[in-house]
Every structure is written in structure tokens, then in C-alpha cells.
Design an enzyme around this catalytic site. Structure first.
Site, mmCIF file in Angstrom:
data_model
loop_
_atom_site.group_PDB
_atom_site.id
_atom_site.type_symbol
_atom_site.label_atom_id
_atom_site.label_comp_id
_atom_site.label_asym_id
_atom_site.label_seq_id
_atom_site.Cartn_x
_atom_site.Cartn_y
_atom_site.Cartn_z
ATOM 1 N N HIS A 132 -2.302 -16.028 -6.408
ATOM 2 C CA HIS A 132 -1.246 -16.997 -6.125
ATOM 3 C C HIS A 132 -0.008 -16.614 -6.924
ATOM 4 O O HIS A 132 0.013 -15.579 -7.621
ATOM 5 C CB HIS A 132 -1.721 -18.425 -6.445
ATOM 6 C CG HIS A 132 -2.337 -18.561 -7.801
ATOM 7 N ND1 HIS A 132 -1.600 -18.442 -8.959
ATOM 8 C CD2 HIS A 132 -3.620 -18.771 -8.192
ATOM 9 C CE1 HIS A 132 -2.394 -18.598 -9.994
ATOM 10 N NE2 HIS A 132 -3.628 -18.790 -9.565
ATOM 11 N N GLU A 133 0.995 -17.464 -6.863
ATOM 12 C CA GLU A 133 2.284 -17.176 -7.497
ATOM 13 C C GLU A 133 2.135 -16.943 -9.018
ATOM 14 O O GLU A 133 2.884 -16.190 -9.603
ATOM 15 C CB GLU A 133 3.223 -18.349 -7.192
ATOM 16 C CG GLU A 133 4.703 -18.092 -7.062
ATOM 17 C CD GLU A 133 5.159 -16.682 -6.717
ATOM 18 O OE1 GLU A 133 5.958 -16.131 -7.488
ATOM 19 O OE2 GLU A 133 4.736 -16.136 -5.682
ATOM 20 N N HIS A 171 -0.389 -15.393 -10.491
ATOM 21 C CA HIS A 171 -0.747 -13.970 -10.628
ATOM 22 C C HIS A 171 0.470 -13.089 -10.338
ATOM 23 O O HIS A 171 0.690 -12.081 -11.008
ATOM 24 C CB HIS A 171 -1.858 -13.598 -9.643
ATOM 25 C CG HIS A 171 -3.154 -14.302 -9.861
ATOM 26 N ND1 HIS A 171 -3.638 -15.257 -8.997
ATOM 27 C CD2 HIS A 171 -4.072 -14.203 -10.855
ATOM 28 C CE1 HIS A 171 -4.808 -15.698 -9.432
ATOM 29 N NE2 HIS A 171 -5.096 -15.083 -10.561
ATOM 30 N N ARG A 189 -8.696 -22.159 -7.756
ATOM 31 C CA ARG A 189 -9.659 -23.222 -7.427
ATOM 32 C C ARG A 189 -8.991 -24.446 -6.804
ATOM 33 O O ARG A 189 -9.695 -25.326 -6.310
ATOM 34 C CB ARG A 189 -10.448 -23.627 -8.672
ATOM 35 C CG ARG A 189 -11.436 -22.546 -9.115
ATOM 36 C CD ARG A 189 -12.334 -23.033 -10.227
ATOM 37 N NE ARG A 189 -13.459 -22.143 -10.456
ATOM 38 C CZ ARG A 189 -13.532 -21.248 -11.452
ATOM 39 N NH1 ARG A 189 -12.530 -21.122 -12.299
ATOM 40 N NH2 ARG A 189 -14.592 -20.477 -11.584
ATOM 41 N N LEU A 195 -1.479 -18.116 -19.461
ATOM 42 C CA LEU A 195 -1.833 -19.087 -20.499
ATOM 43 C C LEU A 195 -2.523 -20.333 -19.952
ATOM 44 O O LEU A 195 -2.868 -21.221 -20.716
ATOM 45 C CB LEU A 195 -0.589 -19.485 -21.301
ATOM 46 C CG LEU A 195 -0.257 -18.510 -22.436
ATOM 47 C CD1 LEU A 195 1.151 -18.746 -22.947
ATOM 48 C CD2 LEU A 195 -1.270 -18.600 -23.568
ATOM 49 N N GLY A 216 -8.973 -12.249 -8.092
ATOM 50 C CA GLY A 216 -8.485 -12.325 -6.719
ATOM 51 C C GLY A 216 -8.098 -13.723 -6.303
ATOM 52 O O GLY A 216 -7.929 -14.615 -7.128
#
Ligand code: PAF
Length: 287
Positions: A35-36, A38, A188, A149, A32
């Protein structure tokens, strides 16, 4: 898009889909705070799969004592908006008790690949990752699963697990997405103060320096690259290096010099205040 909290409901939706369709099921597991980066995994899954399943689960098993499990950032409303926009069909959001109803006595442990880099700095972390990902794979039974990656060691570990356990799932590694100034996207990053955020640019800059060095030298040793990267990171007074390592990829084995391998990873983990960031660059070398 449907949000599902129970394993039984998710299984029955996917079974139903499989009964009526012969298209593939694509899966993007996440913790969760999307961001872009994901979103790019979800868009890839959307383009390649008939049914796109996203899981959002902050997995306690992969956090060590004193790590950020409790304060890991969460924003369900924003996550669901991003998921919807990326074309997700099913969002699986189990509770901790749904995933681990009783203390788990089975651990999936991938050896060798997990002895270095984050495996060395975060003991038990990859057991937690491999265990939860194998549970999620058994629940979703996807045809393809998409991983970023930025966690290149995680990708290598999952690929090894899939191969060793004959899971028959195609692992699709996806490139790192970066902010305009080069910082690798990460949930993070939100922890960083304004000053730390600025200083954290040394990470991507150091990798770019290493890339330029590799491109301009026919032969080099891992130590040469490691010191070049470490020296650049040390120009930030806030950076505390956890590791900077250059290894063969995806075996994560040490090598003597660039003639002894085809693909290398320059991997780093660095703390800014309480925030530990990772980044890496995978390069083809040699003939
Ligand atoms: O990469 C992550 O977000 C997590 O390690 C994963 C794969 C979702 C397992 O909890």
C-alpha cells in the site's frame, strides 16, 4: 525492474551491481499486499540508494497457531505495479521452500525488547521476524534497510539485532502513513467490514487525544495516558483491546512519570472482529 525467485540469482545480481557501481544498496523487506505506506518506504530507498531491492515474502515463522498466515492477503500483480512505479530495481519473491528448505534449527531471538506489547500477545512472533530479517540481510547485504514505524516495536528489535550482531546496516525508520480519516495504513485493513472500518477510527482518534493531553500537561504518568486512550477506544462497541501501553521508546521500558524519560511510545493493539490492528504514536516529552 527484475523479479527474482532464487537466493543464488539475487546474490549474483547484487554482486554484479556492486562490482560495477560504488553506490549503496537499499532494501525494503515486506510481506506484500503493498500500500501507500510501503510505497513511501520504496520512494525513500529510491532517493537514498543506488540499487533498490524489495522483498515480498509472507514469512510463516512469524505467525502463531490460529493467526492469519493462510489468509494473509496477496496480490502479486498489483504489488509489482506499485514496485515498478516506485522505482524498485530488484524484487525478491522467494517461495517458502527457497527460504526454509529444511526445518530451521537456528533462531535469532532478541530478548528484553520483545517481552511486552506484541511480543507478549504473540509469543514467538519477534523470533520469526528477527530470524527472517537476519536471513534476508545476509542474502541482500544492504547498506540501508527501510522499516515503517507502524511496527515501532519491530523497528526497535531490528535496530537492537543489527547493533548486537554488528551487521553494519543502517536502519531507516519511516513515519506511519495514514488514510485521509486517520486510520494507519496496513495490509490487514482489507479484512475489516464496512462497520469495523468506521469504528476503527477510534484508534487514531485516541492517539490524537493522548497527544493533546501530553501537549497541555507539564507532567503525567503513563497510567493517565493509558486510561485516556483505553476509554476512548471503549466508545466503540466493536473494539476489543489487546493492549494499550505507554513506555519509553526505543527501550520499551516502563517509566514512572514524564520527568523520567525523553521519548515515549503510546502503543495499542485492538481487535475488530477477527482483525487485530496496531497503531502507535511516538512523542518527545520533558525538557
Ligand atoms: O513488517 C513486515 O512486513 C515483516 O515483519 C517483515 C519485516 C517483512 C519480516 O517478515
Amino acid at each position: 525492474m527484475e523479479v527474482i525467485h532464487s537466493i543464488a540469482d539475487l546474490r549474483s545480481r547484487i554482486k554484479d551491481y556492486r562490482r560495477k557501481n560504488d553506490q549503496s544498496v537499499g532494501f525494503v523487506p515486506t510481506m506484500g499486499y503493498l500500500h501507500e505506506g510501503h510505497a513511501s518506504l520504496l520512494r525513500k530507498a529510491r532517493a537514498q540508494s543506488g540499487l533498490v531491492v524489495l522483498s515480498i515474502f509472507v514469512n510463516p515463522l512469524q505467525f502463531g497457531p490460529g493467526e492469519d498466515f493462510e489468509r494473509y492477503p496477496r496480490n502479486t500483480e498489483r504489488d509489482l505495479q506499485l514496485a515498478e512505479a516506485a522505482g524498485v530495481d530488484l524484487v525478491f519473491m522467494p517461495s517458502v521452500s527457497e527460504m526454509y528448505p529444511s526445518p530451521t534449527r537456528t533462531t535469532v531471538s532478541v530478548t528484553g525488547l520483545t517481552s511486552r506489547l506484541c511480543g507478549a500477545s504473540r509469543p514467538g512472533h519477534f523470533d520469526g521476524v528477527a530470524t527472517v530479517v537476519s536471513k534476508l540481510f545476509h542474502i541482500v547485504q544492504p547498506d540501508q534497510a527501510f522499516f515503517g514505524l507502524k511496527d515501532a516495536q519491530q523497528v526497535a528489535v531490528i535496530e537492537q539485532m543489527v547493533q548486537d550482531l554488528n551487521l553494519g546496516i543502517e536502519i531507516v525508520p519511516c513515519p506511519i502513513l495514514r488514510e485521509a480519516d486517520g486510520l494507519a495504513m496496513s495490509s490487514r485493513n482489507v479484512y475489516l467490514s464496512e462497520e469495523e472500518r468506521k469504528e476503527a477510527l477510534v484508534l487514531s482518534q485516541s492517539l490524537q487525544k493522548a497527544k493533546a493531553f501530553v501537549e497541555s500537561h507539564t507532567a503525567f504518568t503513563p497510567q493517565e495516558l493509558e486510561s485516556l486512550v483505553s476509554q476512548h477506544i471503549a466508545t466503540s462497541s466493536l473494539a476489543i483491546i489487546d493492549y494499550v501501553e505507554v513506555l519509553a521508546y526505543p527501550t520499551l521500558e516502563p517509566f514512572k512519570n514524564s520527568h523520567h524519560t525523553h521519548s515515549i511510545i503510546i502503543a495499542l493493539a485492538v481487535k475488530f472482529g477477527k482483525t487485530r490492528l496496531i497503531d502507535n504514536l511516538i512523542l518527545q516529552v520533558g525538557k
